[in-house]
Design an enzyme around this catalytic site. Structure first.
Site, PDB file in Angstrom:
ATOM      1  N   GLU A   1       5.931   2.111   4.627  1.00 41.78           N
ATOM      2  CA  GLU A   1       6.432   1.335   5.770  1.00 41.78           C
ATOM      3  C   GLU A   1       7.844   0.800   5.538  1.00 41.78           C
ATOM      4  OE1 GLU A   1       3.557  -1.555   7.035  1.00 41.78           O
ATOM      5  OE2 GLU A   1       2.096  -0.025   7.588  1.00 41.78           O
TER       6      GLU A   1
ATOM      7  N   GLU B   1      -3.059   4.318   6.029  1.00 39.45           N
ATOM      8  CA  GLU B   1      -3.595   2.996   6.395  1.00 39.45           C
ATOM      9  C   GLU B   1      -4.185   3.111   7.784  1.00 39.45           C
ATOM     10  OE1 GLU B   1      -1.179  -0.538   6.107  1.00 39.45           O
ATOM     11  OE2 GLU B   1      -0.276   0.136   4.235  1.00 39.45           O
TER      12      GLU B   1
END
Length: 939
Positions: free
Chosen positions: A439, A514
């Protein structure tokens, strides 16, 4: 046949030689765990006076070699510091505060608390004269963070990252045959992540001794290639020469199976590396009919690498490894040993209830076993390199691993960190993928992200070409990193169109790195925002995030997706989304911070596991809510489930794949019963029953504990007269222990501000306003005298050391915040005279029998507030003009005993982590609460 027998004879001889050499040269390589008996104290982030005057010297440790000052000095007096064993996390010991870091669970540690952001550690070790000529190193598995290490006052180096392992060669600085001092200054003021990271030496420390010619740190790299019934093992070894030997050495490589039987071996003579150089050597070995490492059968082998010089074994290095194949397919997903495996993974931080990041090795196994029991087969290290013991547990228990570096980038800081992680961990068969980022929103969707990923990916391949590389991406799946990463890591299907990305990049395998970022509080079935509790029903938390069930269905239905990693397996401190203070832990876990299961565990167990499952939610203790319609969910993998309330059928329903069942049921006390059917036959029964009032405390050892372990995880709960667990109990339980110690307590309550640990408080009180006046004779007074007030002057100022008085009397002050009779107060005297007599508030104090420079002070002679100390002493003499004599009289240590260990039950449960004493035959844990029968556990 002749070749076979010759080879077999060679292997037998090689094995015999190896065993004899190991017996005769056992000490050539030693790796000694030195976790015990450290001293610890807080320093200060910017006030050098409070940081024990470190770095105040005219010559600092950076200007001249060997000038470590303050606690970094070899002979610094640390007797008043706290004693402890490693691993140690000082952050978890602190109180909670709204001004603390949201990311770190509002603990009063870190950049906002300069008096709790610097930790000093000191340890003394003896290294014998016989070790001269060896390479002596200090090895750290990890220190959080920005650690500076000193040895005998010599500065060794700085390691910024809190997650890298590192080591220092101290051979040149050793006091052979005598005492040596290791000092670590950890600076945890800066966060590396956005989650709880702890503080201090939270991983193991070792003393290593090797021959000058030895296998380099993390110096083996083992790969295998399987053909039919044979595995060809390629064993690359890096040999380092820190000596002057020039000539040949023999490298012996031997493979042993799990039963310690030698199954392959090879030997070759090579030229030793040159002075302070490292060379690589490669050997080929053949293993017939190999037992493959697998999730269900985690078979392991051991490579023993030996170096022989002049017919003598001079090094012995062991590497655990597994033989297996991995493959990602853009159409069919992931394959392990040629068989399709859907990844059923979780993300996790290194953090556990009661103990923070300082996990005993046994807790690593405990947590992996909990995940395996849930049906999980994969683990993502979020978002940093793990402790070595975690990977060892995954190897031995059969858990696939994504190993992840901390930060993306292309410079030495980033690539060196990646290299160190990979070289340390690449022999673990559990690791099937490297992650080089997570991320990184600033670069995910642009050309910078592409460039950085290409460099890191190619760099990783140069170190280990056998595993693919991934990045977890959450800001859309259209360009940038997504275009070039080898294995696409999707973070949350709501963040982009996964199917569209796959159709654009059909040759790029993918997985959900995720997924399922849901909120749930264990044992709570009605959201209560005032109390910061979220309902445990698995519902979509917000538009861009999907429930666990929605997420799993999405990935399960798409064969081209290798699987998914849920955010997260366990709750963790910090990130208390969707709330803030006073919530201190996350709500994302399938289990709470203790490992107690939330109801989603049973959904996953139904569809991830292989055993029949039947679970009813909620519990059935709802006094005062009679007649209210309740949502009753059943998690099961049975074909059909029938539900009964007080023996009345509420209907039978068919279970759909990867789903759950729901009923609306009006509450009335009694028994809610579910019966599961497979192929029309009853296979399981589960009940939720209204309980009676609380009567007993029950203590039980969790089944995931390692057999015969010194560290045990114990569950405390309350039962009624029928022995039924009471799911709404919240009593405060007090604990006591014999034959061991409690390491930490927890209960999984995300808004609990109770202490994790109850430890004696050690405070150090400075002696101030230190003054002196001359004595007339060298005879020291044995009774307190009144000294002329006008004769006092600042101690040691402008003293003529060539013309000193026969004796001096010194006066100082120290403040006590309280003078409880329970406190243990001691004066640790630092020698300012040849002989000395000490008076406290006019009372002569005799030194203790254990230490002639320690004075134990009784509360009867102390006062709350200002106290006076007088020291009469004959002066120290300078031998050389440049000698620096001690002018610090010492320090007052106040030990305030901790409260009794205690914890409230949260929705019926609390957890106690205990450690058995080495010498104890039995550990006895007792639990008390008002109005309840005492619980006792013996082990």
């Amino acid at each position: 046949m002749k070749i076979f027998y010759v080879k077999r004879i060679f292997l037998c001889i090689l094995f015999l030689v190896s065993v004899l050499a190991l017996a005769q040269n056992k000490s050539e390589r030693e790796l000694i765990l030195i976790d015990n008996d450290w001293r610890f104290s807080f320093g200060h982030l910017y006030d050098t006076e409070k940081d024990f005057k470190h770095a105040e010297g005219y010559f600092s440790y950076l200007t001249k070699t060997g000038f470590g000052d303050g606690p970094a000095a070899k002979d610094f007096d640390d007797r008043a510091w706290r004693k402890l064993d490693l691993p140690h996390d000082w952050a978890v010991e602190q109180e909670f505060s709204e001004s603390g870091s949201f990311s770190h669970g509002f603990k009063t540690s870190g950049k906002g608390f300069p008096e709790k952001s610097i930790g000093w550690y000191r340890k003394k070790i003896t290294i014998p004269e016989t070790d001269k000529g060896k390479i002596i190193s200090i090895k750290f598995d990890g220190v959080f963070r920005n650690s500076k290490v000193f040895f005998n006052g010599y500065y060794l180096g700085t390691e910024q990252s809190g997650y890298n392992g590192f080591e220092y060669d101290v051979s040149a600085y050793v006091n052979y045959g005598g005492e040596n001092t290791i000092v670590v200054r950890a600076d945890a003021s800066m966060e590396e992540g956005w989650f709880y990271e702890g503080a201090g030496i939270y991983r193991h420390v070792y003393l290593q001794k090797t021959n000058p010619i030895h296998v380099a740190a993390n110096g083996t790299y083992i790969t295998s290639e399987i053909t039919n019934t044979t595995a060809e093992i390629t064993a690359e070894v890096s040999i380092e020469n820190k000596g002057n030997y020039k000539g040949s050495v023999e490298i012996i490589q031997t493979v042993f199976d799990a039963s310690n039987q030698q199954i392959a071996g090879v030997s070759e003579n090579v030229n030793a590396p040159e002075f302070y150089k490292t060379d690589k050597y490669t050997s080929k070995l053949q293993v017939n009919n190999p037992l493959l490492w697998d999730i269900d059968s985690p078979n392991l082998y051991r490579l023993v690498t030996q170096i022989k010089q002049n017919e003598k074994i001079i090094d012995n290095y062991e590497t655990s490894f597994g033989i297996r194949t991995i493959k990602f397919d853009s159409e069919k997903g992931f394959f392990l040993n040629g068989k399709p495996v859907k990844l059923k993974g979780t993300n996790n931080h290194q953090d556990h209830a009661g103990i923070g990041t300082a996990l005993p090795d046994e807790i690593q196994y405990y947590r992996i076993k909990k995940l395996k029991e849930m049906g999980s087969n994969a683990y993502r290290c979020s978002h940093h390199p793990p402790t070595p013991e975690l990977l060892k547990a995954c190897d031995e228990l059969g858990m696939l691993v994504i190993n992840e570096t901390r930060l993306m980038g292309i410079n030495d800081y980033h690539l060196n960190d990646l290299k160190r992680m990979m070289e340390r961990d690449r022999n673990h068969p559990s690791i099937f993928c490297w992650s080089v980022g997570n991320e990184e929103w600033n670069i995910e969707g642009n050309i910078v992200g592409e460039r950085v990923t290409n460099v890191m990916q190619d760099f990783a391949k140069s170190i280990d070409p056998t595993r693919p590389v991934t990045v977890g991406i959450s800001s859309g799946f259209k360009s940038g990193i997504s275009s070039v990463v080898e294995i696409m890591g999707y973070n949350y299907l709501g963040n982009g169109d996964i199917d569209a990305h796959r159709n654009q990049f059909k040759n790029q395998p993918g997985m959900g790195t995720e997924e399922g970022s849901t909120f749930a509080t264990r044992g709570i079935y009605f959201t209560d925002d005032a109390k910061h509790y979220q309902s445990a029903y698995d519902r979509k938390p917000r538009p861009t995030f999907y429930s666990i069930e929605e997420g799993w269905k999405f990935y399960a239905e798409r064969p081209y997706l290798a699987g998914m990693f849920i955010w997260t397996g366990f709750d963790y401190r910090g990130e208390p989304t969707p709330y803030g203070w006073p919530s201190v832990t996350s709500y994302f876990g399938m289990m709470d911070v203790c490992g107690f299961p939330k109801d989603n565990v049973f959904y996953l167990k139904s569809w991830w596991g292989t055993q029949p499952v039947l679970h009813i939610m909620p519990h059935w203790n709802w006094s005062g809510m009679e007649g209210k319609e309740m949502d009753v969910w059943v998690h099961s993998n049975c074909d059909e489930v029938q539900l009964f309330l007080n023996k009345k059928s509420l209907g039978k329903k068919k279970m759909e794949l990867n789903s759950h069942l729901e009923w609306k049921v009006k509450y009335m006390p009694g028994t809610l019963e579910a019966i599961g059917y497979k192929n029309g036959k009853k296979v399981l029964t589960e009940i939720q029953k209204t309980t009676e009032k609380a009567q007993n405390i029950k203590l039980s050892i969790d089944k995931e504990n390692i057999p015969n372990s010194k560290v045990l995880v114990v569950t405390a709960e309350v039962t009624d007269k029928n022995g039924l667990h009471i799911p709404t109990s919240n009593e405060e339980i007090t604990f006591s222990i014999k034959g061991g110690k409690i390491l930490g307590v927890g209960n999984g309550d995300p808004a609990s501000l109770e202490k994790d640990q109850f430890i004696d408080a050690v405070s150090l009180v400075q002696i101030t306003n230190f003054q002196e006046q001359k004595g007339l004779t060298a005879d020291l007074p044995q009774e307190f005298q009144n000294y002329p007030e006008n004769d006092w002057k600042t101690a040691f100022r402008d003293r003529d050391y060539k013309n000193q008085a026969p004796s001096y009397v010194y006066k100082g002050e120290f403040d006590l915040k309280n003078n409880s009779a329970l406190n243990k107060v001691s004066f640790f005297y630092k020698k300012i005279g040849v002989e000395a007599v000490v008076f406290i508030n006019g009372n002569k104090i005799n030194p203790s029998s254990e230490d002639s420079q320690k004075y134990i002070l009784d509360s009867s002679i102390l006062k709350e507030g200002k106290n006076t100390i007088h020291i009469a002493a004959t002066p120290l003499q300078k031998i050389k003009d440049w000698d620096v004599l001690n002018i610090d009289p010492g320090i007052i240590q106040v030990i305030t005993p901790a409260e009794s260990w205690k914890r409230k039950l949260f929705n019926g449960y609390a957890q106690i982590i205990i450690q058995k004493e080495e010498s104890a035959d039995e550990v006895v844990l007792s639990a008390f609460a008002k109005g309840l029968k005492t619980g006792i556990l013996k082990k």
